[in-house]
Design an enzyme around this catalytic site. Structure first.
Site, PDB file in Angstrom:
ATOM      1  N   ASN A   9     -28.990   0.684  13.176  1.00 57.16           N
ATOM      2  CA  ASN A   9     -27.864   1.438  13.736  1.00 57.16           C
ATOM      3  C   ASN A   9     -26.604   0.630  13.466  1.00 57.16           C
ATOM      4  O   ASN A   9     -26.391  -0.407  14.092  1.00 57.16           O
ATOM      5  CB  ASN A   9     -28.097   1.625  15.249  1.00 57.16           C
ATOM      6  CG  ASN A   9     -26.910   2.260  15.953  1.00 57.16           C
ATOM      7  OD1 ASN A   9     -25.979   2.740  15.299  1.00 57.16           O
ATOM      8  ND2 ASN A   9     -26.940   2.265  17.274  1.00 57.16           N
ATOM      9  N   LYS A  11     -23.649   1.429  14.118  1.00 60.80           N
ATOM     10  CA  LYS A  11     -22.603   1.680  15.130  1.00 60.80           C
ATOM     11  C   LYS A  11     -21.257   1.922  14.430  1.00 60.80           C
ATOM     12  O   LYS A  11     -21.233   2.505  13.351  1.00 60.80           O
ATOM     13  CB  LYS A  11     -22.558   0.531  16.134  1.00 60.80           C
ATOM     14  CG  LYS A  11     -23.949   0.235  16.717  1.00 60.80           C
ATOM     15  CD  LYS A  11     -23.942  -0.704  17.880  1.00 60.80           C
ATOM     16  CE  LYS A  11     -25.371  -0.887  18.388  1.00 60.80           C
ATOM     17  NZ  LYS A  11     -25.465  -1.710  19.583  1.00 60.80           N
ATOM     18  N   HIS A  93     -27.921   7.054  22.887  1.00 60.79           N
ATOM     19  CA  HIS A  93     -27.726   5.596  22.885  1.00 60.79           C
ATOM     20  C   HIS A  93     -26.920   5.211  24.126  1.00 60.79           C
ATOM     21  O   HIS A  93     -26.027   5.955  24.544  1.00 60.79           O
ATOM     22  CB  HIS A  93     -26.989   5.173  21.608  1.00 60.79           C
ATOM     23  CG  HIS A  93     -27.015   3.689  21.409  1.00 60.79           C
ATOM     24  ND1 HIS A  93     -26.190   2.843  22.106  1.00 60.79           N
ATOM     25  CD2 HIS A  93     -27.792   2.897  20.637  1.00 60.79           C
ATOM     26  CE1 HIS A  93     -26.455   1.592  21.750  1.00 60.79           C
ATOM     27  NE2 HIS A  93     -27.421   1.604  20.865  1.00 60.79           N
ATOM     28  N   GLU A  95     -24.559   3.274  24.528  1.00 64.12           N
ATOM     29  CA  GLU A  95     -23.103   3.212  24.321  1.00 64.12           C
ATOM     30  C   GLU A  95     -22.483   4.603  24.418  1.00 64.12           C
ATOM     31  O   GLU A  95     -21.339   4.747  24.862  1.00 64.12           O
ATOM     32  CB  GLU A  95     -22.811   2.528  22.973  1.00 64.12           C
ATOM     33  CG  GLU A  95     -23.081   1.029  23.070  1.00 64.12           C
ATOM     34  CD  GLU A  95     -23.533   0.365  21.785  1.00 64.12           C
ATOM     35  OE1 GLU A  95     -23.380   0.965  20.704  1.00 64.12           O
ATOM     36  OE2 GLU A  95     -24.065  -0.759  21.877  1.00 64.12           O
ATOM     37  N   GLU A 163     -34.168   0.476  24.775  1.00 66.33           N
ATOM     38  CA  GLU A 163     -33.139  -0.534  24.542  1.00 66.33           C
ATOM     39  C   GLU A 163     -32.535  -0.976  25.872  1.00 66.33           C
ATOM     40  O   GLU A 163     -31.623  -0.311  26.395  1.00 66.33           O
ATOM     41  CB  GLU A 163     -32.019   0.039  23.664  1.00 66.33           C
ATOM     42  CG  GLU A 163     -32.468   0.499  22.303  1.00 66.33           C
ATOM     43  CD  GLU A 163     -31.320   0.526  21.311  1.00 66.33           C
ATOM     44  OE1 GLU A 163     -31.448  -0.121  20.277  1.00 66.33           O
ATOM     45  OE2 GLU A 163     -30.288   1.162  21.594  1.00 66.33           O
ATOM     46  N   GLY A 169     -26.750  -6.603  21.764  1.00 65.04           N
ATOM     47  CA  GLY A 169     -25.624  -7.391  21.259  1.00 65.04           C
ATOM     48  C   GLY A 169     -25.354  -8.671  22.028  1.00 65.04           C
ATOM     49  O   GLY A 169     -24.289  -9.286  21.873  1.00 65.04           O
ATOM     50  N   SER A 209     -31.056  -7.041  20.386  1.00 60.94           N
ATOM     51  CA  SER A 209     -31.079  -8.408  19.842  1.00 60.94           C
ATOM     52  C   SER A 209     -32.326  -8.726  19.023  1.00 60.94           C
ATOM     53  O   SER A 209     -32.809  -9.868  19.044  1.00 60.94           O
ATOM     54  CB  SER A 209     -30.880  -9.431  20.973  1.00 60.94           C
ATOM     55  OG  SER A 209     -29.611  -9.259  21.582  1.00 60.94           O
TER      56      SER A 209
END
Ligand code: 13P
Length: 249
Positions: A9, A11, A93, A95, A163, A169, A209
């Protein structure tokens, strides 16, 4: 046998210059022994699909709208992704859940539209740090799965990605026991809802990660069928290490 999938991904990263990374991926893994998917930003979906044509690398979107068309400035429909050459789309996701206030119901509708258009929906779930500390992880994951996965899900049209938000991240990775606990829980929930035929065959990815250095250990965990990778998917040199780890798992 469930399909193994190494999914990247990107992003909101990458311009046309980044497509060179794909050439390296194709050269290093011309015939991978697992699925390989890259989800670039929307501006690159068409170019990436064209660049990977004839290779084993699939192209995906990072989101789509729940409606098939209409007055939704800035949004992208599932049919547009198909038209651009995508085979997959990430929905839900964390985010997007955070930045765009997407609810489980929104994600369910997107997944339904995506699969009706012929895309494979990669449906994401994951708990926050606070929720884990409060001991609510499995409750949160259970509710997200129940709300976000449409009734129409099959092993062919749906992939689930776990996730944990606090691992995205951050370089922080759950213990292998923590990953195993959630993946076993997800498998159980899928089988309970969809039956063994479907529930046991939906691939469940881990994301947060993942790097070449921890991929071997993560892929050895029961019910982990691959990874959804952010940062380490941007450079072919890192992502190839993750693909190799999945091939060998
Ligand atoms: P990182 O691999 O950068 O932690 O991102 C994970 C992720 O959010 C993939 O969708």
């Amino acid at each position: 046998m469930r399909n193994k999938l190494a999914a990247g991904n990107w992003k909101m990263n990458g311009t046309s210059a980044s497509l060179a990374e794909i050439d390296t991926l194709i050269t290093s893994h011309p015939t991978p022994k697992c699925g390989v998917l890259i989800c670039p930003p929307a501006t690159l979906v068409g170019a990436m699909a064209a660049r990977t044509k004839g290779s084993a690398i699939a192209t995906g979107g990072q989101d789509c709208h729940a409606d098939t068309s209409g007055a939704h400035t800035g949004d992208i429909s599932a049919d547009m992704l198909v038209d651009a050459g995508a085979s997959h789309v990430i929905v839900g996701h964390s985010e997007r859940r955070q930045d765009h206030h997407e609810s489980d119901a929104d994600i369910n509708a997107k997944a339904k539209t995506a699969t009706a258009a012929g895309l494979i929906a990669v449906i994401c779930c994951g708990e926050s740090d606070d929720q884990r500390v409060a001991g609510k992880t499995l409750d949160i994951i259970g509710a997200q799965l129940a709300g976000s996965i449409p009734e129409t899900a099959t092993a062919e049209n749906t992939v689930v990605a776990y996730e944990p938000i606090w691992a995205i991240g951050t370089g922080k990775v759950p213990t292998l026991e923590q990953i195993g606990e959630v993946h076993d829980f997800i498998r159980g929930a899928l089988i309970k809802r969809f039956g063994t035929e479907i529930g046991d065959n939906i691939s469940v990815l881990y994301g947060g990660s993942v790097k070449p250095s921890n991929a071997d250990d993560i892929f050895a965990v029961n019910n982990v069928d691959g990874a959804l990778v952010g940062g380490a998917s941007l450079k072919a040199v890192d992502f190839t290490g993750i693909i190799t780890a999945l091939e060998n798992s």
